[in-house]
Design an enzyme around this catalytic site. Structure first.
Site: not given
Ligand code: NCD
Length: 338
Positions: A57-58, A86, A107, A135
Site C-alpha cells: 500500500r504505502t 555493495k 522506507r 510512519h
C-alpha cells in the site's frame, strides 16, 4: 510549518494548523483520486520511490498519488537491487539519487535511517516508515479517516475522541506516529491494549500524558473496546522479533470478529487497521466475517492514503493552487469504485 521543499520525517514536525492544511488539500484532491478529473500539474516531475522493506500500500499509493498529479515514478525496491548491497552509505546514495528525482519517498528497516538519508538529500524526502520508529503519512491518513468516519456519524471534530489501539504497540510504527499525532487534539482518551512485553514505548506514553490525553494501558481487549469510537488493530511485527517462534507467542492474542464486536462494542464503533492484516489461521486479527460490517473502515483508509499523499506532494512541491488550472475532463469509463 513551511511545506515547500521540506522533508516529512516525523509527526513531531507538525502543529495542528499544519494537519488542518494537509486535510484541506486532501479534500481538494477527491475529484482527481476518484477519476472525475485529471490534472497534469506535475507533468515532467519524477518521484524516486525507494523501498528497502516489503510494502504494498504505502509504496503503490505514494506512486499512484504522484501519477494522479501527472508525475512519473522511478522505483528502487530492496537492497539487493541497489548499490547499498555493495556497501554504499546512505549519504552517498542520497547524494546520487536526489540528483535523479524531484522528491523521494523512502522506507528502510533502520530507525532514523530516513532522517539520515534526508540530511544528505538535495530534494525533499518523505518517510514511508523507518524501522519501528515512525510512519507519518500513515498516521495522517489514519487521522483523516478518523475525522471522516466521525463526520459520518454526525461528529464534527477529533477533539473528545475515544480510541483503542490493539496489538503490537512496541514495534508498530503506525501507532507510534498516530499517538504523537493525537497529542495535538483535546480531550482524547486512549486505551493501549497489548501483551505486557509489547507495550507502547514509555516515552510516547509520557508524551501523551504530558499533552493532556487520558491514557489507559491493559492487556485485555474485551473490556477496553467497550466505550470507544475507534478500535484500531495492528499486526504483530514479526520481522522485528529475534525469531519467528517468539513472534508466534503473540500472534492470535487479540482476535476481533463479528461476534466479539457485537457483544462488546458500541454499535457505531469504527474498526481500523493499517494493513496488512495477518489473515493466516492462528492470527486473524480482524476476521473476514467483519468484511460486511459497514463500520470496517480498512479499505476507506487505503483509499484515503492516496488523497493524503497527493496533498503532501502538492504541498511540498508547492503546486496546490495550480492543480485545478492544469486539469481536464476524464473521457473513459470510471465505474463506481468510490
Ligand atoms: C504498516 C507498516 O508497514 O508499518 N503497514 C502500512 O504501511 N500500511 C503496518 C504493518 O506492516 O503491520
Amino acid at each position: 510549518m513551511q511545506f515547500t521543499g521540506s522533508h516529512i520525517i516525523s509527526i513531531g514536525q507538525f502543529e495542528r494548523a499544519d494537519i488542518e492544511r494537509i486535510f484541506e488539500v486532501a479534500d481538494q484532491m477527491v475529484p482527481y483520486a476518484h477519476r472525475r478529473r485529471v490534472t497534469k500539474v506535475l507533468d515532467g516531475a519524477i518521484l524516486g520511490s525507494m523501498f528497502f522493506e516489503p510494502s504494498t500500500r504505502t509504496r503503490v499509493s505514494f506512486g499512484s498519488a504522484f501519477n494522479l498529479l501527472g508525475g512519473e515514478v522511478r522505483e528502487t525496491i530492496g537492497f539487493e537491487s541497489s548499490a547499498i548491497a555493495k556497501g554504499e552509505s546512505l549519504y552517498d546514495t542520497a547524494r546520487v539519487l536526489s540528483g535523479y528525482s524531484d522528491v523521494i519517498s523512502m522506507r528502510h528497516p533502520q530507525e532514523g535511517s530516513v532522517a539520515e538519508f534526508a540530511a544528505a538529500s538535495r530534494v525533499p524526502v518523505i518517510n514511508g516508515g523507518d524501522g519501528s520508529n515512525e510512519h507519518p503519512s500513515q498516521a495522517l491518513l489514519d487521522l483523516y479517516t478518523i475525522k471522516k468516519e466521525l463526520q459520518h456519524h454526525g461528529r464534527d471534530d477529533v477533539d473528545g475522541l475515544r480510541i483503542a489501539l490493539i496489538g503490537d504497540l512496541k514495534y508498530g510504527r503506525t501507532v507510534h506516529s498516530l499517538c504523537k499525532l493525537l497529542t495535538l487534539f483535546k480531550d482524547v482518551t486512549i486505551w493501549l491494549i497489548s501483551p505486557k512485553e509489547l507495550r507502547m514505548p514509555g516515552d510516547i506514553v509520557e508524551q501523551m500524558r504530558t499533552a493532556g490525553l487520558t491514557v489507559n494501558e491493559s492487556d485485555s481487549m474485551e473490556d477496553s473496546i467497550a466505550h470507544v469510537d475507534i478500535a484500531y488493530s495492528t499486526r504483530i511485527q514479526e520481522e522485528r522479533f529475534a525469531s519467528q517462534e517468539e513472534a508466534n507467542l503473540y500472534r492470535g492474542r487479540y482476535r476481533l470478529n463479528q461476534a466479539i464486536y457485537t457483544r462488546f462494542c458500541e454499535p457505531n464503533t469504527v474498526i481500523m487497521h493499517p494493513l496488512p492484516r495477518d489473515s493466516r489461521a492462528g492470527a486473524n486479527e480482524l476476521d473476514n466475517d467483519l468484511n460486511d460490517n459497514p463500520n470496517l473502515a480498512i479499505f476507506r483508509q487505503t483509499d484515503n492514503g492516496v488523497l493524503v499523499r497527493m496533498a503532501l506532494f502538492a504541498l511540498v512541491l508547492d503546486v496546490v493552487d495550480l492543480v485545478d488550472k492544469y486539469s481536464s475532463d476524464v473521457h473513459w469509463y470510471t465505474g463506481s469504485r468510490f
